[in-house]
Scaffold this active site. Sequence first.
Site, PDB file in Angstrom:
ATOM      1  N   SER A 138     -15.504  -8.788  25.166  1.00  0.00           N
ATOM      2  CA  SER A 138     -16.611  -9.595  25.685  1.00  0.00           C
ATOM      3  C   SER A 138     -17.057  -8.987  27.006  1.00  0.00           C
ATOM      4  O   SER A 138     -16.488  -7.999  27.470  1.00  0.00           O
ATOM      5  CB  SER A 138     -16.160 -11.038  25.896  1.00  0.00           C
ATOM      6  OG  SER A 138     -15.297 -11.089  27.008  1.00  0.00           O
ATOM      7  N   LYS A 139     -18.041  -9.630  27.604  1.00  0.00           N
ATOM      8  CA  LYS A 139     -18.609  -9.104  28.854  1.00  0.00           C
ATOM      9  C   LYS A 139     -17.558  -8.897  29.940  1.00  0.00           C
ATOM     10  O   LYS A 139     -17.717  -8.034  30.794  1.00  0.00           O
ATOM     11  CB  LYS A 139     -19.673 -10.071  29.366  1.00  0.00           C
ATOM     12  CG  LYS A 139     -20.989  -9.885  28.678  1.00  0.00           C
ATOM     13  CD  LYS A 139     -22.094 -10.558  29.445  1.00  0.00           C
ATOM     14  CE  LYS A 139     -23.374 -10.486  28.645  1.00  0.00           C
ATOM     15  NZ  LYS A 139     -24.031 -11.765  28.504  1.00  0.00           N
ATOM     16  N   ARG A 140     -16.519  -9.708  29.895  1.00  0.00           N
ATOM     17  CA  ARG A 140     -15.466  -9.583  30.908  1.00  0.00           C
ATOM     18  C   ARG A 140     -14.863  -8.176  30.914  1.00  0.00           C
ATOM     19  O   ARG A 140     -14.305  -7.727  31.895  1.00  0.00           O
ATOM     20  CB  ARG A 140     -14.327 -10.566  30.616  1.00  0.00           C
ATOM     21  CG  ARG A 140     -14.626 -11.994  30.945  1.00  0.00           C
ATOM     22  CD  ARG A 140     -13.433 -12.854  30.659  1.00  0.00           C
ATOM     23  NE  ARG A 140     -13.089 -12.826  29.235  1.00  0.00           N
ATOM     24  CZ  ARG A 140     -11.934 -12.439  28.751  1.00  0.00           C
ATOM     25  NH1 ARG A 140     -10.983 -12.029  29.552  1.00  0.00           N
ATOM     26  NH2 ARG A 140     -11.709 -12.441  27.450  1.00  0.00           N
ATOM     27  N   HIS A 141     -14.924  -7.501  29.760  1.00  0.00           N
ATOM     28  CA  HIS A 141     -14.279  -6.185  29.644  1.00  0.00           C
ATOM     29  C   HIS A 141     -15.214  -5.041  29.996  1.00  0.00           C
ATOM     30  O   HIS A 141     -14.869  -3.887  29.836  1.00  0.00           O
ATOM     31  CB  HIS A 141     -13.764  -5.990  28.217  1.00  0.00           C
ATOM     32  CG  HIS A 141     -12.785  -7.038  27.791  1.00  0.00           C
ATOM     33  ND1 HIS A 141     -13.108  -8.049  26.927  1.00  0.00           N
ATOM     34  CD2 HIS A 141     -11.491  -7.239  28.129  1.00  0.00           C
ATOM     35  CE1 HIS A 141     -12.057  -8.823  26.736  1.00  0.00           C
ATOM     36  NE2 HIS A 141     -11.071  -8.356  27.461  1.00  0.00           N
ATOM     37  N   GLY A 142     -16.410  -5.355  30.436  1.00  0.00           N
ATOM     38  CA  GLY A 142     -17.377  -4.296  30.760  1.00  0.00           C
ATOM     39  C   GLY A 142     -18.640  -4.526  29.965  1.00  0.00           C
ATOM     40  O   GLY A 142     -18.770  -5.532  29.263  1.00  0.00           O
TER      41      GLY A 142
END
Length: 469
Positions: A238-242
């Site tokens: 998800s966005k948390r990972h980049g």
Amino acid sequence: METIITRFPPSPTGYLHVGGARTALFNWLYARKKNGKFILRIEDTDNVRSTQASVDAIFEALDWLELDWDEGPYFQTRRFDVYREYLRRLLDSGDAYYCTCTPDEVEAMRRKAKAQGGKPKYDGRCRERGLPRSDNAVIRFKAPLVGTTVVEDVIKGNIVFQNTEQDDFVVCRSDGTPTYNFVVVVDDITMGINTVIRGDDHVMNTPKQILLYKALKAPLPVFGHVPMVLGKDKTRLSKRHGAMSVTAYRDMGYLPDAFINYLVRLGWSHGDQEFFTRQELVEKFNLENIGKSAGVFDPDKLTALNADHIRATPVGQLAPRALPFFKTMGYDATDDDYLAGVIGTLHTRSKTLVEMAEGAHFYYREDVRPYDEKAAKKFLKPETARVLTQLAEQLDALDNLAQKNQEAAFKKVMESTGLGFGKIAQPVRVALTGTTVSPGIFEVIEVLGKSRVLARLRAAVEFIESTGA
Ligand code: GLU
């Protein structure tokens, strides 16, 4: 042999993300490897969430990845006639029926089934009622009541579903719009798709789809469900990972070939080989080596692979890709010999095209002043002025700045000043680039050319004199 026909059917409800791109890539590679066909289909029947901006973003991303398609793009919203024709077939063969149960009634059936320890489902109330078409009727598929439906998955092996768990699902809503699983099957049948590789978030849909194929007497495609892509913490990417959007990686200066190389390795392997050219991937890709476990997206590995690809790409091919990044930096750059020279000095030391463009600042700035403060303090000292002046004289006398000529020039300065190469090279570097970090000094001098080099050496001498240090 049957022509392999694969497809990529994105729902245009957002940009193309990493997982979707990998699915597209697998289907594209397989079609190319088998000299088959790759079809693009836009699954835009969800008219609330589908947008033209998303359609455009998907095209843009596929274009950047150089995943070209042989047929399409088809749009589901333009195919309602085909769906109506197939609904008719299901009704005529008795594999579907009209149902007038209200949403509240269906909800009550689902609750009841759940309370009895079963799966929440429609209870088949209208199944044998032979209701005619009416404004408030949906069309339901008559699912088998006994037996099993087996998904023969080329990646996961056989997955067995009990038909008792399956209810008579809706294939057409009361407003006349066909439902997702139904249109996918009609499209795949009518487009001749014989290989379906998709994310395993769709595996629960597959038994429904297989039942529809059987009712429509159509041959089943080969199914393969690819495990999801996870982030480094093993949760779903998800966005948390980049960045999730594929084009964000374009904008960060990744090469499409590096990106597809990384994507493919998130779910497929060929021994322990990590680096693949596009051509090699087309040759070596197969379904057998798609892994059963989830791939973990590691931005650092992607960056390292990008550096390898930049290094391996001939300068002539890098130049048009790098140029937009040079322009973004505000450089007055064009695709010419100078740019080729600049890239030639940077392409073994840049992990991304953004980094390359940043590293090229001194080639395109008219004046490298103000110097990096620390560098100037350490290397542009009074005793350096004569070194720089002498080097300017020696270089000025040269007909061309080929490396061996430069070496001779430096040697003369070393002899007359009694200084070692390092003591000379570092002040020269600061004078020419403004900093202490750059490609090899001979390369820099050769690319900059005589007039820039002499002007910068003289400017540094002036600077030293003006500071009066
Ligand atoms: N439209 C679906 C998606 O974007 C793909 C469905 C399929 O591959 O069958 O996830």
